[in-house]
Design a protein around this motif. Structure first.
Motif, PDB file in Angstrom:
ATOM      1  N   GLU A  23      16.015  34.414  33.929  1.00  0.00           N
ATOM      2  CA  GLU A  23      15.778  35.308  33.216  1.00  0.00           C
ATOM      3  C   GLU A  23      16.083  34.871  31.757  1.00  0.00           C
ATOM      4  O   GLU A  23      17.213  34.442  31.433  1.00  0.00           O
ATOM      5  CB  GLU A  23      16.340  36.779  33.345  1.00  0.00           C
ATOM      6  CG  GLU A  23      16.154  37.402  34.786  1.00  0.00           C
ATOM      7  CD  GLU A  23      16.391  38.823  34.969  1.00  0.00           C
ATOM      8  OE1 GLU A  23      17.567  39.053  34.261  1.00  0.00           O
ATOM      9  OE2 GLU A  23      15.881  39.546  35.411  1.00  0.00           O
ATOM     10  N   ARG A  77      16.851  44.314  29.002  1.00  0.00           N
ATOM     11  CA  ARG A  77      17.681  45.208  30.108  1.00  0.00           C
ATOM     12  C   ARG A  77      18.739  45.742  29.497  1.00  0.00           C
ATOM     13  O   ARG A  77      19.129  46.835  30.066  1.00  0.00           O
ATOM     14  CB  ARG A  77      17.956  44.308  31.287  1.00  0.00           C
ATOM     15  CG  ARG A  77      16.772  43.556  32.161  1.00  0.00           C
ATOM     16  CD  ARG A  77      17.286  43.278  33.362  1.00  0.00           C
ATOM     17  NE  ARG A  77      18.080  42.024  33.454  1.00  0.00           N
ATOM     18  CZ  ARG A  77      19.607  42.127  33.766  1.00  0.00           C
ATOM     19  NH1 ARG A  77      20.024  43.248  34.094  1.00  0.00           N
ATOM     20  NH2 ARG A  77      20.217  40.986  33.684  1.00  0.00           N
ATOM     21  N   SER A 115      12.396  48.501  36.450  1.00  0.00           N
ATOM     22  CA  SER A 115      12.133  47.432  37.424  1.00  0.00           C
ATOM     23  C   SER A 115      13.267  46.795  37.867  1.00  0.00           C
ATOM     24  O   SER A 115      13.847  46.181  36.887  1.00  0.00           O
ATOM     25  CB  SER A 115      11.059  46.515  37.286  1.00  0.00           C
ATOM     26  OG  SER A 115       9.930  47.251  36.824  1.00  0.00           O
ATOM     27  N   ARG A 163      11.247  42.469  40.345  1.00  0.00           N
ATOM     28  CA  ARG A 163      10.664  41.506  39.135  1.00  0.00           C
ATOM     29  C   ARG A 163      10.546  40.114  39.808  1.00  0.00           C
ATOM     30  O   ARG A 163       9.597  39.367  39.436  1.00  0.00           O
ATOM     31  CB  ARG A 163      11.582  41.267  37.834  1.00  0.00           C
ATOM     32  CG  ARG A 163      11.689  42.701  37.227  1.00  0.00           C
ATOM     33  CD  ARG A 163      12.529  42.507  36.022  1.00  0.00           C
ATOM     34  NE  ARG A 163      13.617  41.877  35.884  1.00  0.00           N
ATOM     35  CZ  ARG A 163      14.829  42.553  36.090  1.00  0.00           C
ATOM     36  NH1 ARG A 163      14.817  43.866  36.215  1.00  0.00           N
ATOM     37  NH2 ARG A 163      15.774  41.884  35.873  1.00  0.00           N
ATOM     38  N   GLN A 164      11.662  39.586  40.632  1.00  0.00           N
ATOM     39  CA  GLN A 164      11.511  38.256  41.171  1.00  0.00           C
ATOM     40  C   GLN A 164      10.405  38.024  42.157  1.00  0.00           C
ATOM     41  O   GLN A 164       9.708  37.107  41.980  1.00  0.00           O
ATOM     42  CB  GLN A 164      12.888  37.854  41.881  1.00  0.00           C
ATOM     43  CG  GLN A 164      13.904  37.811  40.882  1.00  0.00           C
ATOM     44  CD  GLN A 164      15.388  37.323  41.586  1.00  0.00           C
ATOM     45  OE1 GLN A 164      15.502  37.606  42.670  1.00  0.00           O
ATOM     46  NE2 GLN A 164      16.262  36.663  40.877  1.00  0.00           N
ATOM     47  N   GLU A 171      -0.545  46.119  34.802  1.00  0.00           N
ATOM     48  CA  GLU A 171       0.723  47.081  35.271  1.00  0.00           C
ATOM     49  C   GLU A 171       0.607  48.473  34.912  1.00  0.00           C
ATOM     50  O   GLU A 171       0.076  49.042  33.977  1.00  0.00           O
ATOM     51  CB  GLU A 171       1.911  46.789  34.585  1.00  0.00           C
ATOM     52  CG  GLU A 171       3.310  47.284  34.671  1.00  0.00           C
ATOM     53  CD  GLU A 171       4.419  46.849  34.193  1.00  0.00           C
ATOM     54  OE1 GLU A 171       5.342  46.696  34.761  1.00  0.00           O
ATOM     55  OE2 GLU A 171       4.293  46.748  32.825  1.00  0.00           O
ATOM     56  N   GLY A 204       9.657  44.804  33.547  1.00  0.00           N
ATOM     57  CA  GLY A 204       8.934  44.025  34.367  1.00  0.00           C
ATOM     58  C   GLY A 204       7.598  43.516  33.660  1.00  0.00           C
ATOM     59  O   GLY A 204       7.189  42.585  34.142  1.00  0.00           O
ATOM     60  N   SER A 218       8.733  40.327  32.418  1.00  0.00           N
ATOM     61  CA  SER A 218       8.833  39.244  33.362  1.00  0.00           C
ATOM     62  C   SER A 218       7.615  38.582  33.679  1.00  0.00           C
ATOM     63  O   SER A 218       7.406  37.558  33.840  1.00  0.00           O
ATOM     64  CB  SER A 218       9.516  39.875  34.573  1.00  0.00           C
ATOM     65  OG  SER A 218      10.808  40.146  34.389  1.00  0.00           O
ATOM     66  N   ASP A 247       5.573  49.960  43.735  1.00  0.00           N
ATOM     67  CA  ASP A 247       6.893  49.988  43.776  1.00  0.00           C
ATOM     68  C   ASP A 247       7.280  51.569  44.342  1.00  0.00           C
ATOM     69  O   ASP A 247       6.391  52.249  44.361  1.00  0.00           O
ATOM     70  CB  ASP A 247       7.427  50.014  42.180  1.00  0.00           C
ATOM     71  CG  ASP A 247       8.925  49.660  42.185  1.00  0.00           C
ATOM     72  OD1 ASP A 247       9.389  49.293  43.392  1.00  0.00           O
ATOM     73  OD2 ASP A 247       9.590  49.887  41.116  1.00  0.00           O
TER      74      ASP A 247
END
Length: 261
Positions: A63, A71, A84, A89-90, A106, A114, A117, A209
């Motif tokens: 990150e 964040r 998120s 996110r990963q 999105e 998110g 990312s 999600d």
């Protein structure tokens, strides 16, 4: 029977007999599991779960500082639960890298944790459409997008997401999108399922999600908005147009791959 007896003993429940005992035990177990799920969802967001910490520490998806800063800012907001989670996110970055995604949608961006990312994962000529009902929270994230050098990759569409998706379809993006990530109003999940399936290319991916919604799709599937999430989970399991998998990542991640034509 032995496990049921142990369960009752562990939680000091009164000893009951017959059908009433079974119903009582199941109801109590459902409440405890739902509470546990809520706690885990709260804890793993900021790394207070040692198992989640172990997973994060054994991932090499880094990150950048701009994302860490966003964040931190998001964590101070009263609606930060909408952010998120790191494992979600990963997962998105991993999926994008796997399919070499260049065009992403999105649905529901909030402050853009998110979004940032995914934008960082896009190539220089890539684009991500950020669909949100309001720019109130989106504007919080824009300075961080600029700092990270990805603002030029983001096309913000403010308004009802259904309208934005229909507009993108008219603009020629039908079957041109590599990945859709949906984290918006749950009542519209069935509509997002339909529209995003039209938008993604064959081999493209859709990720929903909150597909478990703190376990409520299991314990109370008929109540709103649980029923709408349950509906798409049920649909995906039998939809011949997609290959689907429902994972216990974040608050549940329903992943669909649109089958080749």
């Amino acid at each position: 029977m032995e496990s049921a007896t142990k369960f009752l003993a562990d939680y000091k429940a009164p000893l009951l007999f017959g059908a009433g005992a079974v119903f009582g035990a199941v109801s109590l177990l459902a409440k405890i599991r739902a509470t546990d799920l809520q706690k885990r969802n709260k804890y793993h967001k900021w790394g207070k779960d040692p198992v989640k910490d172990y997973c994060y520490n054994h991932s090499n998806i880094a990150e950048p500082e701009a994302l860490v800063e966003l964040r931190r800012v998001t964590a101070q907001d009263r609606m930060s639960v909408m952010e998120s989670t790191m494992d979600a996110r990963q997962l998105l970055v991993f999926l994008m890298r796997t399919i070499k995604a260049k065009t992403v949608v999105e649905v529901g961006s909030y402050t853009g944790v998110g979004l940032l990312s995914m934008a960082l994962e896009l190539p220089d000529d890539g684009k991500i459409f950020s669909l949100d009902i309001s720019d109130e929270y989106v504007n919080i994230g824009k300075p961080f997008m600029e700092k990270a050098g990805v603002l030029k990759k983001i096309d913000y569409r403010i308004g009802p997401a259904i309208d934005s998706l229909l507009t993108l379809k008219k603009e020629g993006y039908k079957e041109k999108v590599d990945l859709c990530f949906i984290d918006a109003d749950k009542n519209n999940y069935p509509n997002y399922y339909k529209l995003c399936l039209e938008m993604v290319r064959p081999g493209g991916i859709i990720v929903f999600d909150n597909a478990l919604w703190d376990g409520n799709v299991v314990f109370n599937p008929k109540k709103e908005p649980n029923c709408f999430i349950h509906e798409i989970n049920e649909k995906a399991a039998v939809d011949s147009r997609v290959t689907s998998i429902l994972l216990c990542i974040a608050d549940g991640s329903l992943i669909l791959r649109k089958n080749d034509a």
